[in-house]
Design a protein around this motif. Structure first.
Motif, PDB file in Angstrom:
ATOM      1  N   ILE A   6      12.292 -71.096 -49.292  1.00 55.39           N
ATOM      2  CA  ILE A   6      13.071 -72.197 -49.852  1.00 55.39           C
ATOM      3  C   ILE A   6      12.688 -73.496 -49.158  1.00 55.39           C
ATOM      4  CG2 ILE A   6      15.008 -70.730 -50.554  1.00 55.39           C
ATOM      5  CD1 ILE A   6      16.525 -71.650 -48.045  1.00 55.39           C
ATOM      6  N   TYR A  13      16.909 -77.884 -58.116  1.00 51.57           N
ATOM      7  CA  TYR A  13      16.220 -79.123 -57.765  1.00 51.57           C
ATOM      8  C   TYR A  13      15.621 -79.788 -59.002  1.00 51.57           C
ATOM      9  CZ  TYR A  13      16.365 -78.346 -52.658  1.00 51.57           C
ATOM     10  OH  TYR A  13      16.767 -78.189 -51.353  1.00 51.57           O
ATOM     11  N   ARG A  72      19.375 -68.014 -52.013  1.00 50.08           N
ATOM     12  CA  ARG A  72      19.024 -69.365 -52.480  1.00 50.08           C
ATOM     13  C   ARG A  72      17.682 -69.409 -53.207  1.00 50.08           C
ATOM     14  NH1 ARG A  72      20.693 -74.953 -51.503  1.00 50.08           N
ATOM     15  NH2 ARG A  72      18.846 -76.256 -51.643  1.00 50.08           N
ATOM     16  N   ASP A  85      25.680 -72.412 -53.221  1.00 52.76           N
ATOM     17  CA  ASP A  85      25.444 -72.406 -51.776  1.00 52.76           C
ATOM     18  C   ASP A  85      26.665 -71.885 -51.033  1.00 52.76           C
ATOM     19  OD1 ASP A  85      22.796 -73.314 -51.773  1.00 52.76           O
ATOM     20  OD2 ASP A  85      23.403 -75.415 -51.748  1.00 52.76           O
ATOM     21  N   TRP A 112      21.154 -81.117 -49.635  1.00 55.67           N
ATOM     22  CA  TRP A 112      20.819 -79.826 -50.238  1.00 55.67           C
ATOM     23  C   TRP A 112      20.572 -79.899 -51.743  1.00 55.67           C
ATOM     24  CZ3 TRP A 112      23.404 -74.963 -47.795  1.00 55.67           C
ATOM     25  CH2 TRP A 112      23.412 -75.059 -46.406  1.00 55.67           C
ATOM     26  N   LEU A 120      15.005 -75.844 -48.279  1.00 58.26           N
ATOM     27  CA  LEU A 120      16.041 -76.132 -47.296  1.00 58.26           C
ATOM     28  C   LEU A 120      15.578 -75.595 -45.938  1.00 58.26           C
ATOM     29  CD1 LEU A 120      19.084 -77.205 -47.382  1.00 58.26           C
ATOM     30  CD2 LEU A 120      19.645 -74.820 -47.001  1.00 58.26           C
ATOM     31  N   GLY A 126      17.916 -81.524 -53.170  1.00 60.26           N
ATOM     32  CA  GLY A 126      16.505 -81.692 -53.445  1.00 60.26           C
ATOM     33  C   GLY A 126      16.038 -83.128 -53.489  1.00 60.26           C
ATOM     34  N   GLU A 163      17.197 -72.277 -56.127  1.00 59.88           N
ATOM     35  CA  GLU A 163      16.825 -73.583 -55.573  1.00 59.88           C
ATOM     36  C   GLU A 163      15.842 -74.342 -56.457  1.00 59.88           C
ATOM     37  OE1 GLU A 163      15.938 -74.877 -51.168  1.00 59.88           O
ATOM     38  OE2 GLU A 163      14.048 -74.378 -52.186  1.00 59.88           O
TER      39      GLU A 163
END
Length: 133
Positions: A53, A97, A89, A3, A110, A55, A112, A93
């Motif tokens: 994503i 996660y 991302r 990130d 961030w 997020l 998950g 991601e």
């Protein structure tokens, strides 16, 4: 780490160490994806940029605000940087996660969904100077 590299490239492409940041992202998402696949998760070889994503844009704006508080050099508006950040991302991601949930990682922002009942832990920035003894 991923990130951080994605934020740097998205918000400050002129100041970002482009080759190291891109290498960090590429090697990081390849590693995460391979680990997730070995763990039995269905992770595609190529991420679908249209998938988006988890997020949220609000969470992204919160990170940008924290970066501004510490004087991070920001070249793009959040609106300009968001699609670039999402483009990076989306590559890691889903795998990140999955791995984080499987190893029962710390409930951090961030990272998950988590089995923890506590709220995610926000980063704590230490004060300036040396800590008191």
């Amino acid at each position: 780490m991923l990130d951080s590299a994605a934020l740097f490239l998205a918000l400050s492409p002129g100041a970002a160490p482009e080759v190291p940041a891109r290498l960090c992202l590429r090697s990081g998402f390849l590693c995460f994806n391979r680990i997730a696949r070995v763990m039995g998760f269905d992770i595609p070889d190529e991420a679908d940029p249209k998938a988006g994503i988890s997020l949220t844009y609000a969470e992204f704006l919160d990170a940008v605000a924290r970066m501004r508080q510490v004087g991070f050099p920001i070249e793009r508006t959040p609106e300009e940087a968001w699609p670039e950040f999402v483009g990076w991302r989306v590559n890691y991601e889903r795998a990140a996660y999955a791995v984080a949930a499987a190893v029962d990682s710390v409930p951090a922002l961030w990272s998950g969904p988590s089995r923890h009942t506590e709220a995610p832990i926000a980063p704590i920035r230490p004060g300036r100077g040396r800590p008191p003894k």
